[in-house]
Scaffold this motif. Structure first.
Motif, PDB file in Angstrom:
ATOM      1  N   SER A   1      83.283  80.790  52.452  1.00 58.96           N
ATOM      2  CA  SER A   1      84.385  79.532  52.741  1.00 58.96           C
ATOM      3  C   SER A   1      84.128  78.644  51.332  1.00 58.96           C
ATOM      4  O   SER A   1      85.143  78.178  51.457  1.00 58.96           O
ATOM      5  N   VAL A   2      83.573  78.624  50.992  1.00 56.96           N
ATOM      6  CA  VAL A   2      83.295  77.914  49.666  1.00 56.96           C
ATOM      7  C   VAL A   2      82.744  78.178  48.543  1.00 56.96           C
ATOM      8  O   VAL A   2      82.629  79.092  47.767  1.00 56.96           O
ATOM      9  N   LYS A   3      84.508  77.875  47.829  1.00 55.53           N
ATOM     10  CA  LYS A   3      84.706  78.542  46.610  1.00 55.53           C
ATOM     11  C   LYS A   3      83.712  78.528  45.196  1.00 55.53           C
ATOM     12  O   LYS A   3      83.766  79.401  45.027  1.00 55.53           O
ATOM     13  N   ASN A   4      83.428  77.160  45.143  1.00 56.87           N
ATOM     14  CA  ASN A   4      83.089  76.955  43.783  1.00 56.87           C
ATOM     15  C   ASN A   4      80.898  76.871  44.913  1.00 56.87           C
ATOM     16  O   ASN A   4      80.648  76.056  44.819  1.00 56.87           O
ATOM     17  N   SER A   5      80.861  78.606  44.954  1.00 64.93           N
ATOM     18  CA  SER A   5      79.078  78.900  44.854  1.00 64.93           C
ATOM     19  C   SER A   5      78.762  80.167  44.753  1.00 64.93           C
ATOM     20  O   SER A   5      79.776  80.982  44.212  1.00 64.93           O
ATOM     21  N   GLN A   6      77.783  80.206  44.730  1.00 62.86           N
ATOM     22  CA  GLN A   6      77.172  81.833  44.419  1.00 62.86           C
ATOM     23  C   GLN A   6      75.774  81.438  44.755  1.00 62.86           C
ATOM     24  O   GLN A   6      74.866  80.564  45.256  1.00 62.86           O
ATOM     25  N   LEU A   7      75.372  82.944  45.482  1.00 66.37           N
ATOM     26  CA  LEU A   7      74.863  83.648  45.940  1.00 66.37           C
ATOM     27  C   LEU A   7      73.282  84.340  45.490  1.00 66.37           C
ATOM     28  O   LEU A   7      74.235  85.593  44.455  1.00 66.37           O
ATOM     29  N   TYR A   8      72.362  84.377  45.575  1.00 65.39           N
ATOM     30  CA  TYR A   8      71.650  84.612  44.382  1.00 65.39           C
ATOM     31  C   TYR A   8      70.612  85.538  45.897  1.00 65.39           C
ATOM     32  O   TYR A   8      69.939  84.273  46.689  1.00 65.39           O
ATOM     33  N   LYS A   9      69.364  87.069  45.733  1.00 66.22           N
ATOM     34  CA  LYS A   9      68.979  87.109  47.074  1.00 66.22           C
ATOM     35  C   LYS A   9      67.360  87.464  46.401  1.00 66.22           C
ATOM     36  O   LYS A   9      67.658  88.405  45.339  1.00 66.22           O
ATOM     37  N   ALA A  10      66.709  87.047  46.309  1.00 65.31           N
ATOM     38  CA  ALA A  10      64.756  87.452  46.248  1.00 65.31           C
ATOM     39  C   ALA A  10      63.862  86.119  47.025  1.00 65.31           C
ATOM     40  O   ALA A  10      64.564  84.721  47.141  1.00 65.31           O
ATOM     41  N   GLU A  11      63.163  86.475  46.802  1.00 62.85           N
ATOM     42  CA  GLU A  11      61.827  86.203  47.350  1.00 62.85           C
ATOM     43  C   GLU A  11      61.248  85.238  45.968  1.00 62.85           C
ATOM     44  O   GLU A  11      61.192  83.951  45.796  1.00 62.85           O
ATOM     45  N   GLN A  12      60.827  85.698  44.272  1.00 62.64           N
ATOM     46  CA  GLN A  12      60.249  85.531  43.568  1.00 62.64           C
ATOM     47  C   GLN A  12      61.714  85.595  42.373  1.00 62.64           C
ATOM     48  O   GLN A  12      61.567  87.084  42.513  1.00 62.64           O
ATOM     49  N   PHE A  13      62.361  84.900  41.553  1.00 65.03           N
ATOM     50  CA  PHE A  13      63.558  85.397  41.279  1.00 65.03           C
ATOM     51  C   PHE A  13      62.206  85.454  39.493  1.00 65.03           C
ATOM     52  O   PHE A  13      61.734  84.854  39.533  1.00 65.03           O
ATOM     53  N   ASP A  14      63.583  86.009  38.705  1.00 64.59           N
ATOM     54  CA  ASP A  14      63.314  85.884  37.374  1.00 64.59           C
ATOM     55  C   ASP A  14      63.148  84.716  36.809  1.00 64.59           C
ATOM     56  O   ASP A  14      64.197  83.893  37.419  1.00 64.59           O
ATOM     57  N   SER A  15      61.941  83.949  36.320  1.00 63.73           N
ATOM     58  CA  SER A  15      62.636  82.495  35.697  1.00 63.73           C
ATOM     59  C   SER A  15      63.329  82.604  35.057  1.00 63.73           C
ATOM     60  O   SER A  15      64.692  80.946  34.750  1.00 63.73           O
ATOM     61  N   ALA A  16      63.748  83.026  33.962  1.00 63.40           N
ATOM     62  CA  ALA A  16      65.373  82.747  33.231  1.00 63.40           C
ATOM     63  C   ALA A  16      66.376  82.345  33.749  1.00 63.40           C
ATOM     64  O   ALA A  16      66.633  82.056  33.209  1.00 63.40           O
ATOM     65  N   GLU A  17      66.426  83.481  34.497  1.00 65.13           N
ATOM     66  CA  GLU A  17      67.274  83.772  35.506  1.00 65.13           C
ATOM     67  C   GLU A  17      67.945  82.762  36.153  1.00 65.13           C
ATOM     68  O   GLU A  17      69.040  82.219  35.927  1.00 65.13           O
ATOM     69  N   LEU A  18      66.713  82.360  37.174  1.00 64.61           N
ATOM     70  CA  LEU A  18      66.785  80.851  37.577  1.00 64.61           C
ATOM     71  C   LEU A  18      66.814  79.547  37.199  1.00 64.61           C
ATOM     72  O   LEU A  18      67.815  78.639  37.143  1.00 64.61           O
TER      73      LEU A  18
END
Length: 218
Positions: free
Chosen positions: A57-74
């Motif tokens: 519903s919100v055009k300028n948005s990103q969704l990432y799924k994880a509990e612990q993310f890769d540090s560089a990607e986050l």
């Protein structure tokens, strides 16, 4: 098509079963503050979760799924384009006992254009959101944005621990409104959620129906 086949059909857009697809409710809003949603994997499979509806519903948005993310990607997701990141999270009284560093001071947001802000939202239960803070130290380095005096939640199909507890979608909309000084109308997104709640409520047995199922001889 049989009713069983209809239940198994999945929408290509929202990835939900056809009977609970919410795409018809979506009216996309062009937000000025960028939104980054960090979703715990358990929420991704919860039928009552609102993050996917928010993201679509919100055009300028990103969704990432994880509990612990890769540090560089986050780090890239949070700091791309030199926007000022803010973590939507209430201030905690027990940072040190949780092994979490207190956040830095929140900057003067009135001097920063909405297009230069990025709102980071954790989509998880309260307990799991604190674990995500612990497992992803970069989140501890973000200044906080907290909400005050929000409307009563319309998320009536999921148990809340307090009357002021909001869904991820509602909290994000109110935070974006605050940062954008209400120059963007998020009512279409909130209405989409209201329609989504009504849709799901139709599948929840009423108390008298539950009694009949438990007592077939009545």
């Amino acid at each position: 098509m049989s009713s069983e086949s209809f239940k198994r059909t999945t929408c290509d857009r929202c990835l939900r079963p056809a009977r609970t697809c919410f795409c018809a409710f979506i009216h996309q809003v062009h937000n000025r503050v960028e939104l980054v949603i960090l979703q715990h994997p358990d929420e991704a499979t919860n039928a009552k979760n609102t993050a996917a509806l928010l993201h679509l519903s919100v055009k300028n948005s990103q969704l990432y799924k994880a509990e612990q993310f890769d540090s560089a990607e986050l780090h890239a997701a949070i700091y791309a384009g030199q926007r000022q990141p803010l973590l939507l999270y209430p201030a905690l009284a027990d940072y040190h006992s949780l092994g979490i560093q207190p956040p830095p001071a929140t900057p003067n947001l009135t001097s920063i254009a909405a297009e230069q802000l990025r709102l980071i939202v954790i989509d998880a239960t309260w307990r799991k959101s604190r674990k995500m803070l612990y497992l992803n130290p970069i989140l501890q380095q973000l200044p906080l944005l907290s909400l005050n005096d929000t409307p009563t939640s319309i998320y009536t199909i999921r148990k809340a621990h307090s009357e002021n507890q909001l869904s991820t979608l509602e909290a994000s909309c109110y935070a974006l409104q605050q940062l954008e000084q209400r120059r963007v109308d998020y009512q279409p997104v909130l209405q989409a959620m209201a329609d989504f709640v009504t849709q799901l409520a139709a599948f929840i047995p009423k108390p008298d129906e539950q009694t009949r199922r438990l007592s077939p001889d009545l």
